[in-house]
Design a protein around this motif. Structure first.
Motif, PDB file in Angstrom:
ATOM      1  N   GLY A 122      54.567  23.405  57.156  1.00 49.96           N
ATOM      2  CA  GLY A 122      54.134  24.710  56.660  1.00 49.96           C
ATOM      3  C   GLY A 122      55.044  25.831  57.092  1.00 49.96           C
ATOM      4  N   LYS A 123      54.555  26.687  57.989  1.00 49.73           N
ATOM      5  CA  LYS A 123      55.340  27.838  58.429  1.00 49.73           C
ATOM      6  C   LYS A 123      56.565  27.410  59.233  1.00 49.73           C
ATOM      7  CE  LYS A 123      51.925  31.562  58.537  1.00 49.73           C
ATOM      8  NZ  LYS A 123      51.278  32.602  59.372  1.00 49.73           N
ATOM      9  N   VAL A 124      57.610  28.219  59.109  1.00 49.42           N
ATOM     10  CA  VAL A 124      58.845  27.984  59.845  1.00 49.42           C
ATOM     11  C   VAL A 124      59.195  29.256  60.613  1.00 49.42           C
ATOM     12  CG1 VAL A 124      61.289  27.394  59.666  1.00 49.42           C
ATOM     13  CG2 VAL A 124      59.654  26.399  58.056  1.00 49.42           C
ATOM     14  N   LYS A 125      59.528  29.106  61.886  1.00 52.12           N
ATOM     15  CA  LYS A 125      59.950  30.244  62.695  1.00 52.12           C
ATOM     16  C   LYS A 125      61.473  30.271  62.749  1.00 52.12           C
ATOM     17  CE  LYS A 125      55.787  30.361  65.561  1.00 52.12           C
ATOM     18  NZ  LYS A 125      55.236  30.258  66.945  1.00 52.12           N
ATOM     19  N   VAL A 126      62.055  31.232  62.052  1.00 54.46           N
ATOM     20  CA  VAL A 126      63.504  31.289  61.878  1.00 54.46           C
ATOM     21  C   VAL A 126      64.150  32.149  62.959  1.00 54.46           C
ATOM     22  CG1 VAL A 126      65.352  31.978  60.307  1.00 54.46           C
ATOM     23  CG2 VAL A 126      63.273  30.948  59.390  1.00 54.46           C
ATOM     24  N   ARG A 127      65.237  31.679  63.523  1.00 54.00           N
ATOM     25  CA  ARG A 127      66.000  32.440  64.516  1.00 54.00           C
ATOM     26  C   ARG A 127      67.331  32.890  63.915  1.00 54.00           C
ATOM     27  NH1 ARG A 127      70.343  29.551  66.297  1.00 54.00           N
ATOM     28  NH2 ARG A 127      70.215  27.283  66.577  1.00 54.00           N
ATOM     29  N   ASP A 128      68.038  33.736  64.633  1.00 54.35           N
ATOM     30  CA  ASP A 128      69.367  34.170  64.212  1.00 54.35           C
ATOM     31  C   ASP A 128      70.322  32.974  64.188  1.00 54.35           C
ATOM     32  OD1 ASP A 128      71.609  36.224  63.872  1.00 54.35           O
ATOM     33  OD2 ASP A 128      72.234  35.178  65.693  1.00 54.35           O
ATOM     34  N   CYS A 129      71.130  32.888  63.133  1.00 51.91           N
ATOM     35  CA  CYS A 129      72.095  31.787  63.054  1.00 51.91           C
ATOM     36  C   CYS A 129      73.465  32.304  62.619  1.00 51.91           C
ATOM     37  CB  CYS A 129      71.595  30.694  62.110  1.00 51.91           C
ATOM     38  SG  CYS A 129      71.351  31.202  60.391  1.00 51.91           S
ATOM     39  N   SER A 130      73.783  33.537  63.030  1.00 48.32           N
ATOM     40  CA  SER A 130      75.044  34.162  62.614  1.00 48.32           C
ATOM     41  C   SER A 130      76.264  33.394  63.116  1.00 48.32           C
ATOM     42  CB  SER A 130      75.093  35.620  63.103  1.00 48.32           C
ATOM     43  OG  SER A 130      74.862  35.699  64.498  1.00 48.32           O
ATOM     44  N   SER A 131      76.166  32.800  64.297  1.00 45.15           N
ATOM     45  CA  SER A 131      77.285  31.999  64.800  1.00 45.15           C
ATOM     46  C   SER A 131      77.406  30.686  64.042  1.00 45.15           C
ATOM     47  CB  SER A 131      77.112  31.708  66.297  1.00 45.15           C
ATOM     48  OG  SER A 131      77.284  32.870  67.074  1.00 45.15           O
ATOM     49  N   GLU A 132      76.274  30.074  63.764  1.00 45.18           N
ATOM     50  CA  GLU A 132      76.284  28.763  63.106  1.00 45.18           C
ATOM     51  C   GLU A 132      76.835  28.833  61.680  1.00 45.18           C
ATOM     52  OE1 GLU A 132      73.118  28.427  66.308  1.00 45.18           O
ATOM     53  OE2 GLU A 132      73.819  29.942  64.900  1.00 45.18           O
ATOM     54  N   VAL A 133      76.530  29.905  60.946  1.00 42.69           N
ATOM     55  CA  VAL A 133      77.058  29.996  59.577  1.00 42.69           C
ATOM     56  C   VAL A 133      78.580  30.177  59.592  1.00 42.69           C
ATOM     57  CG1 VAL A 133      74.924  30.808  58.496  1.00 42.69           C
ATOM     58  CG2 VAL A 133      76.530  32.490  59.431  1.00 42.69           C
ATOM     59  N   LEU A 134      79.084  30.890  60.601  1.00 41.68           N
ATOM     60  CA  LEU A 134      80.538  31.023  60.743  1.00 41.68           C
ATOM     61  C   LEU A 134      81.180  29.669  61.044  1.00 41.68           C
ATOM     62  CD1 LEU A 134      81.174  34.287  62.809  1.00 41.68           C
ATOM     63  CD2 LEU A 134      81.873  33.823  60.460  1.00 41.68           C
ATOM     64  N   ALA A 135      80.558  28.924  61.946  1.00 43.78           N
ATOM     65  CA  ALA A 135      81.099  27.616  62.323  1.00 43.78           C
ATOM     66  C   ALA A 135      81.119  26.663  61.138  1.00 43.78           C
ATOM     67  CB  ALA A 135      80.275  27.025  63.471  1.00 43.78           C
ATOM     68  N   LYS A 136      80.069  26.709  60.327  1.00 44.07           N
ATOM     69  CA  LYS A 136      80.019  25.813  59.173  1.00 44.07           C
ATOM     70  C   LYS A 136      81.068  26.202  58.140  1.00 44.07           C
ATOM     71  CE  LYS A 136      76.930  23.523  55.930  1.00 44.07           C
ATOM     72  NZ  LYS A 136      75.537  23.299  55.515  1.00 44.07           N
TER      73      LYS A 136
END
Length: 436
Positions: free
Chosen positions: A277-291
């Motif tokens: 159901g619900k998802v608790k989303v965190r910041d992923c600004s570093s991860e999108v750069l790495a990908k």
């Protein structure tokens, strides 16, 4: 002329060194963990990402060389996975020294990491210790409820072609449901815009807490998931990936690089009930750069090392990387959309001549002519799926060259995708520079 240095397998320019912390976190951790200038929050995010990648690799097989060749007689863990999980002991000690409790995980390292059960035990302990940490700065969002996959709503003329999806659904309900909180079909087969012979089967498995907490169950699940790939290869003999794997723990501190929540809107459930159901989303600004940088480096390496001669398996992987690149680029701009919508949005950032390579790859996709698979390979794939279809791609290279069948110029694709990816990377990098 731009000059590149090399860190591990990555080509790095001097003006990119300020991004090392974001784009090469493993290297950054290795160089700085003992210098006490790394924040605990950064290390926690790194740990979660490493656990996610280890679980993904392990559940999709992640075998040693002998395991890859002789499964199911041998099913040992790959040397790379063993080395990666060994390094997490330092992370666990660092976090324990900085106010978090990873004592159970540290104790688990007393046994030989190389054995399957001990590897699973350490992975389980790390996940459980991580789950005890109170989440910070997460945003709760509702995940779309995914309806059950029903092939009767597909074209009747395609039901024979789609039979492996029904077989996969039956297999999942018999053998996988006890280990999973959710199991989904996404991508073109979920939205019915698949291209016969081209489209691969995209699946997402959410491993339940109950499975993660029991190492023996984790090992059982691993074997079941590996056999599951047999059904994927029935649809696409050149499929280059297994299932996306995340844990139920991840949903409580979620990084959208794993699987953007938006995509659940277009997914179907293999089970009657959607268990998440619900998802608790965190910041992923570093991860999108790495990908994004992983893709940039992929095209850099091919171009700089002049890897233009490819077999059928690698050629199709190249085309998939090109068609996925717009999505990854948009993710780096904090835009998360379904893949087929990414092309129209991303092309607005580039000149027509720069974007032409993506249009050409898309045209190849639409008009794809498959080389098929050999009957004896299809039969043996139920025993060792990955080995069988790797062999199939090599055998078929002798009889049918998909590059000729589909008129593919890999040199053109690599060189032009290298140029486009560099321009895309510069846009993201410059935006990052301004923020800094």
């Amino acid at each position: 002329m731009k000059t590149y240095g090399k860190i591990d397998d990555f080509y790095i320019r001097e003006d990119e060194e300020f991004l090392i912390k974001d784009i090469l976190p493993s290297y950054y951790i290795g160089e700085n963990l003992d210098k006490e200038n790394v924040s605990a929050d950064y290390v926690l995010r790194f740990l979660q990402n490493e656990l996610n990648e280890l679980l993904h690799s392990f559940a999709n097989g992640g075998f040693s060389h002998k395991g890859y060749l002789f499964f199911p007689l041998i099913n040992g863990v790959s040397k790379n996975n063993v080395n990666r999980i060994k390094k997490l002991k330092e992370i666990a000690i660092f976090l324990t020294d900085n106010g978090y409790d990873f004592s159970n995980s540290i104790k688990a390292y007393k046994n030989n990491v190389k054995t399957n059960i001990n590897f699973a035990t350490i992975l389980s302990s790390l996940y459980q210790d991580f789950s005890c940490i109170k989440n910070k700065n997460t945003k709760s969002i509702n995940k779309s409820n995914c309806t059950e996959l029903d092939l009767s709503s597909y074209k009747k003329s395609d039901l024979g072609y789609l039979r492996p999806l029904n077989e996969l659904k039956n297999y999942a309900n018999r053998h996988l449901e006890q280990y999973l909180a959710g199991f989904y079909l996404h991508g073109s087969f979920a939205t019915k815009d698949y291209v016969k012979g081209w489209s691969d089967v995209d699946t997402l498995a959410v491993v339940s807490k109950k499975t993660i907490e029991n190492p023996k169950s984790l090992l059982e699940f691993r074997n079941m998931m590996y056999y599951m790939r047999h059904f994927l290869y029935k649809i696409d003999p050149l499929q280059h990936h297994g299932s996306i794997i995340i844990s139920e723990y991840d949903l409580e501190n979620y990084c959208q690089v794993y699987f953007p929540v938006e995509i659940f809107k277009y997914a179907k459930s293999f089970f009657k009930e959607d268990g998440t159901g619900k998802v608790k989303v965190r910041d992923c600004s570093s991860e999108v750069l790495a990908k994004l940088f992983w893709f940039v480096n992929y095209f850099r390496r091919l171009n700089m090392e002049k890897i233009f001669t490819m077999g059928s398996y690698d050629t199709k992987n190249l085309l998939h990387c090109i068609t996925l690149f717009p999505t990854v680029y948009l993710n780096a701009k904090d835009i998360f959309v379904y893949k087929k919508f990414s092309f129209g949005i991303a092309r607005n950032d580039f000149k027509k001549e720069d974007w032409k390579v993506v249009d050409e790859a898309s045209s190849i996709r639409r008009n794809w002519k498959s080389a098929g698979s050999l009957p004896f390979i299809r039969l043996s794939s139920s025993i060792n799926p990955l080995l069988a279809y790797q062999l199939n791609s090599r055998v078929m290279d002798f009889f049918k060259d998909i590059k000729k069948i589909n008129n593919i110029d890999t040199k053109y694709l690599v060189e032009n995708m290298f140029r486009l990816s560099e321009k895309a990377w510069n846009k993201i990098k410059n935006a990052k520079t301004k923020k800094v």
